[in-house]
Design a protein around this motif. Structure first.
Motif, PDB file in Angstrom:
ATOM      1  N   LEU A 165      -8.312  11.198  15.453  1.00  0.00           N
ATOM      2  CA  LEU A 165      -7.923   9.877  14.980  1.00  0.00           C
ATOM      3  C   LEU A 165      -6.873  10.017  13.886  1.00  0.00           C
ATOM      4  N   THR A 166      -5.974   9.078  13.823  1.00  0.00           N
ATOM      5  CA  THR A 166      -5.052   8.942  12.700  1.00  0.00           C
ATOM      6  C   THR A 166      -4.686   7.469  12.609  1.00  0.00           C
ATOM      7  N   VAL A 167      -3.759   7.113  11.742  1.00  0.00           N
ATOM      8  CA  VAL A 167      -3.391   5.710  11.606  1.00  0.00           C
ATOM      9  C   VAL A 167      -2.152   5.385  12.439  1.00  0.00           C
ATOM     10  N   ALA A 168      -2.040   4.119  12.797  1.00  0.00           N
ATOM     11  CA  ALA A 168      -0.946   3.689  13.669  1.00  0.00           C
ATOM     12  C   ALA A 168       0.412   3.830  13.006  1.00  0.00           C
ATOM     13  N   HIS A 169       0.486   3.614  11.693  1.00  0.00           N
ATOM     14  CA  HIS A 169       1.813   3.584  11.063  1.00  0.00           C
ATOM     15  C   HIS A 169       2.497   4.957  11.050  1.00  0.00           C
ATOM     16  N   CYS A 170       1.756   6.013  11.347  1.00  0.00           N
ATOM     17  CA  CYS A 170       2.383   7.340  11.438  1.00  0.00           C
ATOM     18  C   CYS A 170       3.334   7.450  12.625  1.00  0.00           C
ATOM     19  N   PHE A 171       3.143   6.580  13.630  1.00  0.00           N
ATOM     20  CA  PHE A 171       3.915   6.706  14.863  1.00  0.00           C
ATOM     21  C   PHE A 171       4.997   5.644  15.032  1.00  0.00           C
ATOM     22  N   PRO A 209      -3.290  -1.894  20.034  1.00  0.00           N
ATOM     23  CA  PRO A 209      -2.327  -2.923  20.451  1.00  0.00           C
ATOM     24  C   PRO A 209      -2.162  -4.066  19.460  1.00  0.00           C
ATOM     25  N   ARG A 210      -3.105  -4.222  18.551  1.00  0.00           N
ATOM     26  CA  ARG A 210      -3.008  -5.309  17.571  1.00  0.00           C
ATOM     27  C   ARG A 210      -2.508  -4.819  16.208  1.00  0.00           C
ATOM     28  N   TYR A 211      -2.030  -3.601  16.170  1.00  0.00           N
ATOM     29  CA  TYR A 211      -1.486  -3.088  14.906  1.00  0.00           C
ATOM     30  C   TYR A 211      -0.391  -4.018  14.389  1.00  0.00           C
ATOM     31  N   ASN A 212      -0.522  -4.394  13.129  1.00  0.00           N
ATOM     32  CA  ASN A 212       0.413  -5.321  12.482  1.00  0.00           C
ATOM     33  C   ASN A 212       1.081  -4.602  11.328  1.00  0.00           C
ATOM     34  N   ARG A 213       2.334  -4.268  11.517  1.00  0.00           N
ATOM     35  CA  ARG A 213       3.061  -3.502  10.504  1.00  0.00           C
ATOM     36  C   ARG A 213       3.193  -4.265   9.192  1.00  0.00           C
ATOM     37  N   ALA A 214       3.376  -5.581   9.264  1.00  0.00           N
ATOM     38  CA  ALA A 214       3.634  -6.378   8.062  1.00  0.00           C
ATOM     39  C   ALA A 214       2.463  -6.346   7.086  1.00  0.00           C
ATOM     40  N   VAL A 215       1.256  -6.394   7.620  1.00  0.00           N
ATOM     41  CA  VAL A 215       0.074  -6.422   6.745  1.00  0.00           C
ATOM     42  C   VAL A 215      -0.766  -5.157   6.872  1.00  0.00           C
ATOM     43  N   VAL A 216      -0.306  -4.199   7.660  1.00  0.00           N
ATOM     44  CA  VAL A 216      -0.974  -2.909   7.888  1.00  0.00           C
ATOM     45  C   VAL A 216      -2.417  -3.117   8.350  1.00  0.00           C
ATOM     46  N   ASP A 217      -2.572  -4.030   9.306  1.00  0.00           N
ATOM     47  CA  ASP A 217      -3.893  -4.307   9.871  1.00  0.00           C
ATOM     48  C   ASP A 217      -4.018  -3.619  11.221  1.00  0.00           C
ATOM     49  N   TYR A 218      -5.246  -3.324  11.644  1.00  0.00           N
ATOM     50  CA  TYR A 218      -5.524  -2.571  12.865  1.00  0.00           C
ATOM     51  C   TYR A 218      -4.751  -1.246  12.848  1.00  0.00           C
ATOM     52  N   ASP A 219      -4.782  -0.588  11.717  1.00  0.00           N
ATOM     53  CA  ASP A 219      -3.983   0.628  11.505  1.00  0.00           C
ATOM     54  C   ASP A 219      -4.765   1.855  11.976  1.00  0.00           C
ATOM     55  N   ILE A 220      -4.780   2.070  13.271  1.00  0.00           N
ATOM     56  CA  ILE A 220      -5.535   3.186  13.832  1.00  0.00           C
ATOM     57  C   ILE A 220      -4.940   3.602  15.172  1.00  0.00           C
ATOM     58  N   LEU A 243      -9.925   6.020   7.387  1.00  0.00           N
ATOM     59  CA  LEU A 243      -8.685   6.785   7.511  1.00  0.00           C
ATOM     60  C   LEU A 243      -7.709   6.256   6.468  1.00  0.00           C
ATOM     61  N   THR A 244      -7.078   7.142   5.714  1.00  0.00           N
ATOM     62  CA  THR A 244      -6.148   6.728   4.672  1.00  0.00           C
ATOM     63  C   THR A 244      -5.057   5.851   5.271  1.00  0.00           C
ATOM     64  N   SER A 245      -4.895   4.642   4.713  1.00  0.00           N
ATOM     65  CA  SER A 245      -3.962   3.684   5.302  1.00  0.00           C
ATOM     66  C   SER A 245      -2.883   3.233   4.323  1.00  0.00           C
ATOM     67  N   TRP A 246      -3.252   2.530   3.234  1.00  0.00           N
ATOM     68  CA  TRP A 246      -2.236   2.038   2.310  1.00  0.00           C
ATOM     69  C   TRP A 246      -2.866   1.784   0.940  1.00  0.00           C
ATOM     70  N   GLY A 247      -2.047   1.343  -0.004  1.00  0.00           N
ATOM     71  CA  GLY A 247      -2.526   1.053  -1.347  1.00  0.00           C
ATOM     72  C   GLY A 247      -1.365   0.806  -2.280  1.00  0.00           C
ATOM     73  N   SER A 248      -1.612   0.879  -3.578  1.00  0.00           N
ATOM     74  CA  SER A 248      -0.544   0.734  -4.551  1.00  0.00           C
ATOM     75  C   SER A 248       0.429   1.894  -4.417  1.00  0.00           C
ATOM     76  N   VAL A 249       1.659   1.676  -4.799  1.00  0.00           N
ATOM     77  CA  VAL A 249       2.664   2.736  -4.729  1.00  0.00           C
ATOM     78  C   VAL A 249       2.247   3.892  -5.629  1.00  0.00           C
ATOM     79  N   CYS A 250       2.277   5.100  -5.086  1.00  0.00           N
ATOM     80  CA  CYS A 250       1.821   6.269  -5.847  1.00  0.00           C
ATOM     81  C   CYS A 250       2.590   6.407  -7.148  1.00  0.00           C
TER      82      CYS A 250
END
Length: 264
Positions: free
Chosen positions: A64-70, A107-118, A225-232
């Motif tokens: 498993l990983t997050v969708a935004h990696c791809f 299929p429901r991954y939403n880049r704008a809100v980083v939802d369904y990020d898998i 799975l690590t997804s998002w957060g405040s800017v490092c």
């Protein structure tokens, strides 16, 4: 077979214990993990960029990983998964490299809100051992319990070669939402960390596991799975947000059944 469907007594076990970090030590700054302490941790790599994201092994041929990696790079031929790594710079004799056979982004991954990020990743062949996968459950850990994150994410101006580990506190949905006024914390998300941001994940950690210990550390369960957060390293501090793996149990099972059947 996905471990949520069939799990032997070995699931969630690991051959080497971790050094227990002190409360509020940073994954960003550094406690180096012991070799073999997190055997399900893997590195998702591309031929052009090397390590791009973390991932977690959930079966002999599945990760498993997050969708935004791809994003924009869903061609399986571009990727490989490396297991058994402690040091990215020196893979060592215990590492295993597998090409990627297929990538299934939700299929429901939403880049704008980083939802369904898998995403589910199918390896081209089985890994050599089955003792490298955490167990999985359908209920979340309780708020204020402590879990662990691991990864090779950025530490300021550099990326560490050695795998880092850190302990984080599970945060309730309501409390987490208070840190992110401009984004909605959905049921597909799980929050962990500290208000001061003293322990957090960063770029390069994405897709890596958030696991919680059971039986005094003898058994480990995958929850996020690590997804998002405040800017490092910014002044806007808060917890990290993780894809809630428990929400996707049925979807993960379905993808493994369908893609496993098609590849046989």
């Amino acid at each position: 077979v996905l471990l949520m469907l069939s799990c032997s007594a070995l699931c969630g076990l690991r051959p080497a214990p971790a050094l227990r970090p002190h409360r509020k030590k940073r994954i960003l700054g550094g406690r180096v993990s012991r070799r073999g302490a997190w055997p399900w941790q893997c590195s998702l790599q591309s031929g052009q960029s090397g390590h791009v994201c973390g991932c977690v092994l959930i079966g002999r041929r599945w990760a498993l990983t997050v969708a935004h990696c791809f994003e924009g790079r869903e061609n399986a031929e571009l990727w490989k998964v490396v297991l058994g790594l402690t040091n990215l710079d020196h893979p060592g004799a215990h590492s295993q490299t597998r090409s990627v056979r297929s990538i299934v982004v939700h299929p429901r991954y939403n880049r704008a809100v980083v939802d369904y990020d898998i995403s589910v990743v199918q390896l081209d062949s089985e890994v050599r051992t089955s003792r490298t996968t955490p167990t999985q459950m359908e209920t979340l850990p309780t708020p204020d319990s402590y879990c662990y994150i691991t990864g090779w994410g950025h530490m300021g101006n550099r990326m560490p070669f050695k795998l880092q580990e850190g302990e984080v506190r599970i945060i309730s949905m309501a409390q987490c939402q208070s840190y992110f006024d401009m984004k909605t914390i959905t049921p597909r998300m799980l929050c962990a960390g500290y208000e001061a941001g003293t322990v957090d994940s960063c770029m390069g950690d994405s897709g890596g596991p958030l696991v919680c210990e059971e039986d005094e550390g003898l058994r480990w369960t995958l929850f996020g799975l690590t997804s998002w957060g405040s800017v490092c390293f910014s002044k806007v501090l808060g917890p990290g947000v993780y894809s809630n793996v428990t929400h996707f149990t049925a979807w993960i099972q379905q993808q493994i059944y369908v893609h496993g059947f098609l590849s046989d």
